[in-house]
Design a protein around this motif. Structure first.
Motif, PDB file in Angstrom:
ATOM      1  N   LYS A   1     -10.420   6.731 -26.335  1.00  0.00           N
ATOM      2  CA  LYS A   1     -10.617   8.174 -26.600  1.00  0.00           C
ATOM      3  C   LYS A   1      -9.298   8.644 -27.364  1.00  0.00           C
ATOM      4  N   ASP A   2      -8.305   9.020 -25.959  1.00  0.00           N
ATOM      5  CA  ASP A   2      -7.299  10.002 -26.178  1.00  0.00           C
ATOM      6  C   ASP A   2      -5.764   9.149 -27.318  1.00  0.00           C
TER       7      ASP A   2
ATOM      8  N   THR B   1      -5.213   7.563 -30.082  1.00  0.00           N
ATOM      9  CA  THR B   1      -5.522   8.777 -31.801  1.00  0.00           C
ATOM     10  C   THR B   1      -4.794   8.301 -33.055  1.00  0.00           C
ATOM     11  N   SER B   2      -4.053   6.770 -33.071  1.00  0.00           N
ATOM     12  CA  SER B   2      -3.369   6.417 -33.691  1.00  0.00           C
ATOM     13  C   SER B   2      -4.289   5.766 -34.831  1.00  0.00           C
TER      14      SER B   2
ATOM     15  N   TYR C   1      -8.510   2.890 -34.940  1.00  0.00           N
ATOM     16  CA  TYR C   1      -9.667   2.988 -33.303  1.00  0.00           C
ATOM     17  C   TYR C   1      -9.526   1.499 -32.778  1.00  0.00           C
TER      18      TYR C   1
END
Length: 714
Positions: free
Chosen positions: A662-663, A665-666, A668
């Motif tokens: 989840k960290d 972020t660039s 999915y």
């Protein structure tokens, strides 16, 4: 307050939670009795009509599953035990479990609802369902035969009238309820040791009492003591054991010397880590008149001081091993023995048990002798000192000592080369070491590798262990062996699947090709960013070495016979090996194996616990070190990939942490199990096992020994 602490109700709506498991437990406890629904309801304290109807319904369901049979109308009996097995529980971090049974080819999957209060490593009885096509084997735990442990370290969350201990162990899925009278003097937020005293069938949480208050979480000594207690390892000796040790006669008498081979005039020295205090072994060296070498491997004669049926013996057996944490040693023997009487310190006469070899210059063994001796160590070397002699960079060391070390180094290299050619595997895994300040805070991390001086000692210790085991093993007498089985073919296949992505391969067509290709793999990866990860995975593909009286040889060393004889200060099996060797040298008959097999099993278990504690202490120190580096970028290697993120190992200091998915972020990202990778759905960017990445520290959790990273993305 933890979510797990809330009580549950056994009955919810028109169902009774885990009723099938509870009924099976009743049948298991009354396996030869016919039971009707009223008797079962009474044993489960179900008194209302609705509950009894649910029991009737559940009995019919269990009958349809062939788990019970209706012998007479309304009277049931447990089916024959063909579907029941004993095994060890392995709980996953998600709360489900597997039961490992020796009688079954595959492990049995246990969903969390069917655990029946079983905990990690418990010995249990499990009912196995008939396996459906393409389904994994599944079962219910119907009885806990033996608890692996009942004491857990955790943090007390205290309310006005009660408390809950939230365990540190992430495989302990239930917090421990503590009533007011069992809270001792513990305060909210204290780290404590709690003992489970009861676990009622209708309670989600076990009941317990606090047996020790360790201190505040994050405090150094509190955390180190927590690590030891988590694995049932002591950190102090009972007073009566210390008192017994302090009264031992320690003077070496002329009468005792007269019973031994006197080797005090032989050139003798020790080579150990520079911070060592317990010197188990010494080497002596002499050139014989025929030009051959006489080499003595002298081991502290611990069994001379630690007699059977004494308080000292009992404590040594219970501990079974010394525990080497980052900032301290928790010894198997009291300090007066481990660091003083038995330690082969320089310029002191010592009682030893020795293996003496006659060798030629090619490292061929010509003669051997085993027996008790007395020695005098002329010099104590640290590994670094001996390495300087080997490399020719030292000054100020007496010529005879230099010549002895250089000759022994030459012989050790010949022994090692011969051992490798016979199929031994070279595991020269790096060790993580710390520079500590006076308060045991880590101020530096470095990686220690095995060099020629280390290998010199290793080869002669291996040779001594091998020859002692061979001497007795060929006489077909009961002895203590250190065995290592061949690697599991499935684990090797898994290893092959991973290393292929880095361009490496192993050949498993034969035992010889397997060992040769493993050695080539370990040599090829040495010094590369992925080396530590692949070395670790290779070790995990191996079987675990254990102690036993049933010899099958040692695969990793390529020895038909092997024992542990050379470290009795810190290993109980070596003490047993000494006693048995002397027994047979005195002409004794073969002893009964059963007694020693039980001691071997205990020693293997304690060794495993000690190794886990040692790893936890390293992890703790790594996290403590990283607390002060949250503004620094580190180069790392992806060492693991899961559906919830990637594990990254920093190259320079081997600290491992997690980057949560989840960290990142660039994009999915989703987990691709076949490629050991996270793959971005928009730009198809891949983070794969072995990739080099840059990370920064996001969070350090000393209590949970967890390290989180942020990924520095391009």
């Amino acid at each position: 307050m933890s979510k797990r602490k809330k009580s549950i109700f056994k009955s919810k709506g028109n169902k009774i939670r885990n009723l099938d498991t509870d009924i099976l437990q009743v049948f298991n406890q009354n396996s030869n009795k016919l039971l009707n629904y009223k008797q079962i309801a009474a044993k489960l304290n179900i008194v209302d009509a609705n509950g009894r109807n649910l029991v009737i319904q559940e009995l019919q369901d269990l009958k349809a599953q062939d788990r019970i049979e209706e012998v007479e109308r309304g009277k049931f009996l447990m089916v024959p035990k063909s579907h029941y097995y004993d095994g060890i529980v392995e709980v996953t971090t998600r709360g489900n479990a597997y039961v490992v049974c020796e009688d079954l080819e595959h492990d049995i999957y246990i969903p969390s609802r069917n655990l029946n209060h079983a905990l990690n490593n418990d010995l249990v009885k499990v009912y196995v369902y008939k396996r459906k096509k393409n389904k994994k084997q599944e079962g219910d735990i119907v009885e806990i035969l033996k608890r692996a442990k009942t004491e857990f370290v955790g943090v007390l969350q205290k309310s006005k009238n009660f408390g809950f201990v939230v365990p540190d162990d992430h495989k302990m899925y239930a917090d421990i309820f503590v009533s007011p009278k069992e809270l001792s003097d513990a305060q909210d937020g204290d780290k404590v040791l709690a003992e489970i005293t009861d676990w009622p069938a209708n309670s989600k949480n076990p009941f317990g009492k606090i047996t020790r208050v360790l201190g505040k979480p994050g405090d150094h000594d509190t955390e180190i003591h927590s690590i030891l207690l988590e694995y049932g390892l002591p950190y102090s000796f009972p007073e009566h054991v210390e008192a017994y040790a302090s009264k031992l006669p320690i003077d070496i008498t002329e009468e005792e010397i007269g019973k031994r081979r006197d080797m005090r005039e032989d050139l003798t020295f020790t080579i150990d880590p520079k911070d060592a205090k317990d010197f188990d072994d010494a080497l002596s060296f002499k050139v014989l008149e025929n030009g051959h070498y006489e080499i003595g491997i002298h081991i502290a004669d611990v069994s001379h001081y630690v007699k059977e049926d004494t308080a000292l013996e009992e404590e040594a057996y219970l501990r079974a091993t010394s525990v080497y944490l980052v900032d301290r040693v928790v010894p198997m023997l009291p300090e007066i023995l481990s660091n003083n009487v038995c330690s082969l310190r320089p310029n002191e006469e010592k009682l030893t048990f020795s293996v003496v070899f006659e060798m030629d210059e090619k490292g061929h063994l010509l003669n051997q002798w085993f027996g008790r001796t007395v020695i005098y160590s002329d010099k104590r070397f640290a590994y670094e000192d001996a390495q300087e002699i080997i490399e020719g960079t030292t000054t100020g060391v007496d010529q005879p000592l230099q010549e002895a070390i250089l000759t022994l180094d030459s012989l050790a290299k010949k022994l090692r080369k011969r051992r490798m050619s016979e199929g031994a595997i070279s595991f020269d895994k790096t060790e993580v070491k710390f520079n500590l300040d006076q308060n045991a805070n880590p101020i530096g991390v470095y990686v220690k590798e095995s060099r020629d001086a280390n290998k010199l000692i290793e080869e002669f210790m291996l040779l001594a262990n091998k020859k002692v085991a061979e001497f007795i093993g060929k006489k077909k007498k009961t002895y203590i062996y250190r065995i290592h089985d061949e690697p599991n073919i499935d684990k090797l296949a898994l290893l092959q699947g991973i290393i292929t992505k880095f361009g490496y391969r192993i050949d498993t067509n034969s035992r010889q090709s397997t060992s040769e290709s493993l050695n080539k793999l370990l040599s090829d990866v040495h010094g590369r960013p992925e080396s530590n990860m692949i070395e670790t995975l290779t070790i995990r593909s191996m079987s675990k070495a254990i102690y036993t009286t049933e010899n099958i040889g040692h695969y990793g060393l390529a020895f038909d016979y092997y024992t542990h004889f050379t470290s009795p200060i810190r290993r109980y099996p070596d003490v047993m090996a000494h006693r048995l060797l002397q027994h047979y040298l005195d002409g004794g008959k073969s002893v009964q194996a059963e007694k020693y097999e039980e001691k071997c099993k205990h020693s293997s278990e304690r060794e495993y616990m000690a190794s886990k504690a040692e790893r936890d202490s390293i992890k703790y120190m790594q996290i403590k070190y990283m607390q002060n580096h949250d503004d620094q970028e580190f180069e790392g290697v992806i060492s693991g990939v899961t559906e919830w993120g990637i594990y990254v190992e920093i190259i320079e200091n081997k600290c491992e942490g997690m980057v949560r998915i989840k960290d990142i972020t660039s994009d999915y990202f989703i987990f691709d199990e076949k490629q050991y990778a996270l793959i971005g759905q928009a730009d198809k960017r891949m983070y794969q096992l072995g990739d080099q990445v840059t990370v920064t520290v996001k969070n350090t959790d000393l209590e949970r020994k967890h390290l989180d990273f942020n990924l520095v993305e391009d």
